[in-house]
Scaffold this motif. Structure first.
Motif, PDB file in Angstrom:
ATOM      1  N   ALA A 376      27.894  23.617   1.939  1.00 62.16           N
ATOM      2  CA  ALA A 376      28.857  23.875   3.013  1.00 62.16           C
ATOM      3  C   ALA A 376      28.496  25.148   3.773  1.00 62.16           C
ATOM      4  O   ALA A 376      28.569  25.195   5.012  1.00 62.16           O
ATOM      5  CB  ALA A 376      30.267  23.977   2.428  1.00 62.16           C
ATOM      6  N   GLU A 377      28.092  26.190   3.049  1.00 60.78           N
ATOM      7  CA  GLU A 377      27.702  27.450   3.707  1.00 60.78           C
ATOM      8  C   GLU A 377      26.471  27.241   4.577  1.00 60.78           C
ATOM      9  O   GLU A 377      26.394  27.754   5.706  1.00 60.78           O
ATOM     10  CB  GLU A 377      27.437  28.528   2.659  1.00 60.78           C
ATOM     11  N   LEU A 378      25.503  26.485   4.072  1.00 62.05           N
ATOM     12  CA  LEU A 378      24.281  26.235   4.830  1.00 62.05           C
ATOM     13  C   LEU A 378      24.548  25.355   6.049  1.00 62.05           C
ATOM     14  O   LEU A 378      24.013  25.600   7.139  1.00 62.05           O
ATOM     15  CB  LEU A 378      23.231  25.592   3.932  1.00 62.05           C
ATOM     16  N   ASP A 379      25.373  24.323   5.887  1.00 67.72           N
ATOM     17  CA  ASP A 379      25.728  23.464   7.022  1.00 67.72           C
ATOM     18  C   ASP A 379      26.387  24.267   8.125  1.00 67.72           C
ATOM     19  O   ASP A 379      26.100  24.078   9.315  1.00 67.72           O
ATOM     20  CB  ASP A 379      26.661  22.343   6.565  1.00 67.72           C
ATOM     21  N   GLU A 380      27.265  25.174   7.746  1.00 64.41           N
ATOM     22  CA  GLU A 380      28.008  25.959   8.730  1.00 64.41           C
ATOM     23  C   GLU A 380      27.113  26.946   9.470  1.00 64.41           C
ATOM     24  O   GLU A 380      27.288  27.185  10.671  1.00 64.41           O
ATOM     25  CB  GLU A 380      29.143  26.715   8.028  1.00 64.41           C
ATOM     26  N   ASN A 381      26.146  27.521   8.777  1.00 67.28           N
ATOM     27  CA  ASN A 381      25.351  28.600   9.365  1.00 67.28           C
ATOM     28  C   ASN A 381      23.984  28.176   9.888  1.00 67.28           C
ATOM     29  O   ASN A 381      23.404  28.862  10.729  1.00 67.28           O
ATOM     30  CB  ASN A 381      25.160  29.716   8.337  1.00 67.28           C
ATOM     31  N   VAL A 382      23.470  27.061   9.393  1.00 63.09           N
ATOM     32  CA  VAL A 382      22.161  26.595   9.841  1.00 63.09           C
ATOM     33  C   VAL A 382      22.277  25.298  10.625  1.00 63.09           C
ATOM     34  O   VAL A 382      21.630  25.109  11.645  1.00 63.09           O
ATOM     35  CB  VAL A 382      21.201  26.400   8.643  1.00 63.09           C
ATOM     36  N   GLY A 383      23.127  24.413  10.149  1.00 61.76           N
ATOM     37  CA  GLY A 383      23.297  23.132  10.819  1.00 61.76           C
ATOM     38  C   GLY A 383      22.430  22.040  10.217  1.00 61.76           C
ATOM     39  O   GLY A 383      21.587  22.282   9.360  1.00 61.76           O
ATOM     40  N   THR A 384      22.627  20.840  10.702  1.00 60.58           N
ATOM     41  CA  THR A 384      21.904  19.681  10.184  1.00 60.58           C
ATOM     42  C   THR A 384      20.457  19.698  10.660  1.00 60.58           C
ATOM     43  O   THR A 384      20.176  19.977  11.834  1.00 60.58           O
ATOM     44  CB  THR A 384      22.582  18.381  10.658  1.00 60.58           C
ATOM     45  N   VAL A 401      19.243  32.641   7.005  1.00 62.55           N
ATOM     46  CA  VAL A 401      19.757  32.453   5.643  1.00 62.55           C
ATOM     47  C   VAL A 401      19.723  33.711   4.778  1.00 62.55           C
ATOM     48  O   VAL A 401      20.356  33.742   3.718  1.00 62.55           O
ATOM     49  CB  VAL A 401      18.978  31.329   4.927  1.00 62.55           C
ATOM     50  N   LYS A 402      18.992  34.741   5.187  1.00 62.36           N
ATOM     51  CA  LYS A 402      18.772  35.887   4.303  1.00 62.36           C
ATOM     52  C   LYS A 402      20.047  36.652   3.974  1.00 62.36           C
ATOM     53  O   LYS A 402      20.124  37.306   2.936  1.00 62.36           O
ATOM     54  CB  LYS A 402      17.752  36.840   4.915  1.00 62.36           C
ATOM     55  N   ALA A 403      21.063  36.574   4.846  1.00 61.24           N
ATOM     56  CA  ALA A 403      22.284  37.339   4.615  1.00 61.24           C
ATOM     57  C   ALA A 403      23.472  36.463   4.235  1.00 61.24           C
ATOM     58  O   ALA A 403      24.612  36.950   4.189  1.00 61.24           O
ATOM     59  CB  ALA A 403      22.626  38.165   5.860  1.00 61.24           C
ATOM     60  N   THR A 408      22.890  34.156  -1.497  1.00 61.20           N
ATOM     61  CA  THR A 408      22.341  35.354  -2.140  1.00 61.20           C
ATOM     62  C   THR A 408      22.930  35.546  -3.525  1.00 61.20           C
ATOM     63  O   THR A 408      22.207  35.845  -4.489  1.00 61.20           O
ATOM     64  CB  THR A 408      22.605  36.597  -1.278  1.00 61.20           C
ATOM     65  N   ALA A 409      24.242  35.373  -3.650  1.00 64.00           N
ATOM     66  CA  ALA A 409      24.905  35.549  -4.944  1.00 64.00           C
ATOM     67  C   ALA A 409      24.432  34.507  -5.958  1.00 64.00           C
ATOM     68  O   ALA A 409      24.249  34.814  -7.145  1.00 64.00           O
ATOM     69  CB  ALA A 409      26.420  35.465  -4.770  1.00 64.00           C
ATOM     70  N   LEU A 510       8.008  39.054  -0.514  1.00 61.45           N
ATOM     71  CA  LEU A 510       7.411  37.729  -0.304  1.00 61.45           C
ATOM     72  C   LEU A 510       8.112  36.679  -1.157  1.00 61.45           C
ATOM     73  O   LEU A 510       8.416  35.578  -0.683  1.00 61.45           O
ATOM     74  CB  LEU A 510       5.920  37.775  -0.638  1.00 61.45           C
ATOM     75  N   ALA A 511       8.406  37.024  -2.404  1.00 59.41           N
ATOM     76  CA  ALA A 511       9.077  36.072  -3.294  1.00 59.41           C
ATOM     77  C   ALA A 511      10.478  35.753  -2.792  1.00 59.41           C
ATOM     78  O   ALA A 511      10.895  34.584  -2.760  1.00 59.41           O
ATOM     79  CB  ALA A 511       9.131  36.637  -4.716  1.00 59.41           C
ATOM     80  N   THR A 512      11.214  36.781  -2.397  1.00 62.71           N
ATOM     81  CA  THR A 512      12.591  36.579  -1.935  1.00 62.71           C
ATOM     82  C   THR A 512      12.636  35.729  -0.678  1.00 62.71           C
ATOM     83  O   THR A 512      13.472  34.829  -0.539  1.00 62.71           O
ATOM     84  CB  THR A 512      13.263  37.944  -1.682  1.00 62.71           C
ATOM     85  N   LEU A 513      11.729  36.004   0.261  1.00 61.55           N
ATOM     86  CA  LEU A 513      11.696  35.213   1.487  1.00 61.55           C
ATOM     87  C   LEU A 513      11.419  33.744   1.182  1.00 61.55           C
ATOM     88  O   LEU A 513      12.100  32.847   1.711  1.00 61.55           O
ATOM     89  CB  LEU A 513      10.639  35.784   2.432  1.00 61.55           C
TER      90      LEU A 513
END
Length: 557
Positions: A376-384, A401-403, A408-409, A510-513
């Protein structure tokens, strides 16, 4: 006769340790045998469960435990800033790390020399800074597009053309050197860990060697020119297990002619096949890195490849700028230095990222409420995402997505539950070290010290009574869980995923990205569920803790 000779060697070491330990560590609790020999620790290391053994010792004896004749493990939270101190209080790495040196040339990870470490870290700091890594996001996205297209084809296929063997994928346990492929044994059942390995190896080889190893194109980490059906992930796993074992017996690790003789003896006569296989795997990895680096350095036909501003180019630029002047002439750059650093990027930069991604995905899928909230968070902030992806720029961007707080949690909580280095990275109190005191006990010079990440990251005094439970909410500002039960807020300083102190993992950016992009893309693109929701996350430990496999049922959203 050979077995008797090896037994005599260990007996001589035990007698020497006994004379030392009875004087120096009489007040430190621990198993009786561990006072005289490293064999108990080594056997658990050989079995791939050292972190669980060390954890059980702390539960039995308390936060300060003698786990080997000259090795104290401390699970008290205050030990982190002492064992992994900064500045003049920093402790050097112990002889344990010599087992990870290849061809006598140390890299940033295994060098014990403080000045050499500073030089190497300076050379890698700029290429691996967030700004530098962010500039290479396009190369990462291109490999992500390859991964997505592979997974799309798997979703569309009614049956898998590449059947999973009964041996564990990636060759992690002994007896499973044949890594298998990325597909499962039924339609729409995939081993996501294997696919993540292919992705991260292609990314790092693309950046560190100037050319992809082509694993995503083939759907396997077995290299086409390999003389054995052994995958790169298998080689790294076996190498790590052998080095973690041999590192506990420094006399077995040497350099020069003596080292060559010892290594030849182990390769041909050591009774444990895992150790022999680990050493030969190390040699094969070195050959891969050497071949790729030489090809890149000697290329004169492809101008784009020579000036390609990737990780290898930036590393070479930094290393050349640090070359010393000898009689007014710059010392030529040693090829072995470039190879050993490139190999470090390949082994540590790719393998651990794939391991972490697999563990993160497993924890998400094992907790459906977390999965639902994340999507749901990804759909809202990135979209389909576009149904038919035509280009890499249609995939999620790191800036998108980084923030994201819940993403992140979730990653942080999965890091806590699954430590990629779980048993604790050893340091040594040298003669020149400042006085080291742990829990009121003065630690004598020559003592190895470590803080077990697995134990620290499950300490109820730090994380609360639910420390053994996966709870994403502990990392959020709102410390109320979905059941309206108070959750103790997490403190990131006790998370040892990337280590601590001056030797903290330099590849964190690099790993986090990669992890942010990988998890976001997979969750946005696919419907996923665990193939067997009742099965736990099986893992085995060499130097790093590795999931054996993460089997999922997958379809397009």
């Amino acid at each position: 006769m050979l077995a008797l000779a090896i037994l005599a060697l260990f007996l001589a070491l035990a007698i020497r340790n006994w004379l030392s330990v009875r004087r120096r560590y009489r007040n430190i609790p621990g198993p009786f045998l561990s006072r005289y020999t490293s064999l108990p620790l080594a056997l658990h290391s050989r079995g791939g469960k050292r972190h669980l053994y060390v954890h059980s010792l702390h539960q039995k004896y308390g936060p300060l435990v003698l786990i080997a004749p000259n090795h104290i493990s401390c699970s008290h939270p205050d030990a982190i800033n002492i064992v992994y101190a900064q500045g003049e209080h920093a402790l050097p790495k112990s002889d344990f790390y010599k087992a990870f040196v290849i061809d006598g040339t140390p890299n940033l990870f295994n060098t014990q020399d403080r000045l050499e470490h500073t030089k190497r870290r300076k050379a890698l700091a700029h290429p691996l800074s967030y700004r530098s890594v962010k500039e290479m996001e396009e190369w990462i996205a291109n490999n992500m597009l390859k991964l997505v297209r592979n997974l799309d084809r798997e979703c569309e296929s009614k049956s898998s053309s590449q059947q999973m063997t009964h041996s564990r994928l990636n060759g992690v346990p002994m007896g499973a050197e044949t890594p298998g492929r990325a597909s499962g044994e039924e339609a729409s059942c995939l081993n996501m860990h294997a696919w993540f390995n292919c992705f991260t190896f292609d990314v790092i080889s693309d950046l560190a060697f100037g050319q992809s190893l082509g694993m995503l194109d083939r759907g396997t980490d077995v290299l086409p020119a390999s003389c054995e059906d052994t995958g790169v992930a298998a080689m790294i796993g076996l190498r790590g297990r052998a080095a973690a074992f041999l590192g506990l017996f420094p006399p077995l690790v040497a350099f020069g002619r003596t080292g060559m003789l010892i290594r030849w003896f182990i390769l041909h006569f050591w009774p444990d096949p895992l150790i022999r296989k680990g050493l030969s795997s190390s040699d094969m990895l070195s050959d891969i890195a050497t071949s790729c680096v030489r090809k890149r350095l000697s290329s004169t036909h492809n101008d784009d490849q020579i000036i390609r501003n990737d990780l290898l180019h930036r590393l070479l630029t930094e290393l050349r700028s640090s070359e010393q002047l000898i009689d007014g002439v710059k010392e030529p750059l040693d090829e072995k230095v470039v190879v050993t650093e490139a190999m470090l990027l390949l082994t540590a930069g790719s393998d651990t990222t794939a391991d972490s991604a697999a563990a993160i995905l497993w924890y998400i899928l094992a907790h459906p409420a977390v999965h639902e909230r994340l999507v749901a968070e990804l759909d809202e902030n990135v979209g389909t995402l576009s149904h038919d992806l035509g280009a890499a720029d249609e995939l999620p961007k790191h800036d998108q997505v980084k923030a994201l707080p819940y993403l992140t949690a979730t990653i942080q909580e999965a890091f806590r539950m699954f430590a990629t280095n779980a048993f604790g990275l050893p340091r040594v109190v040298s003669d020149s070290s400042k006085v080291v005191t742990l829990m009121g006990t003065n630690i004598p010079p020559g003592t190895e010290l470590s803080v077990p990440a697995y134990t620290i990251q499950r300490d109820t005094d730090i994380w609360g009574d639910d420390a053994y439970e996966f709870k994403v909410d502990r990392w959020l500002q709102d410390v109320k869980s979905s059941e309206s039960v108070d959750v103790k807020r997490a403190d990131p300083k006790y998370l040892l995923t990337f280590g601590a102190g001056p030797r903290m993992c330099i590849g964190k950016n690099l790993a986090t990205l990669q992890l942010h992009l990988l998890i976001s893309t997979i969750l946005l693109r696919y419907k996923l569920e665990l193939y067997d929701p009742h099965r736990g996350l099986e893992a085995i430990e060499g130097f790093m803790n590795k999931p054996v496999e993460v089997l999922v049922k997958i379809s397009r959203r």
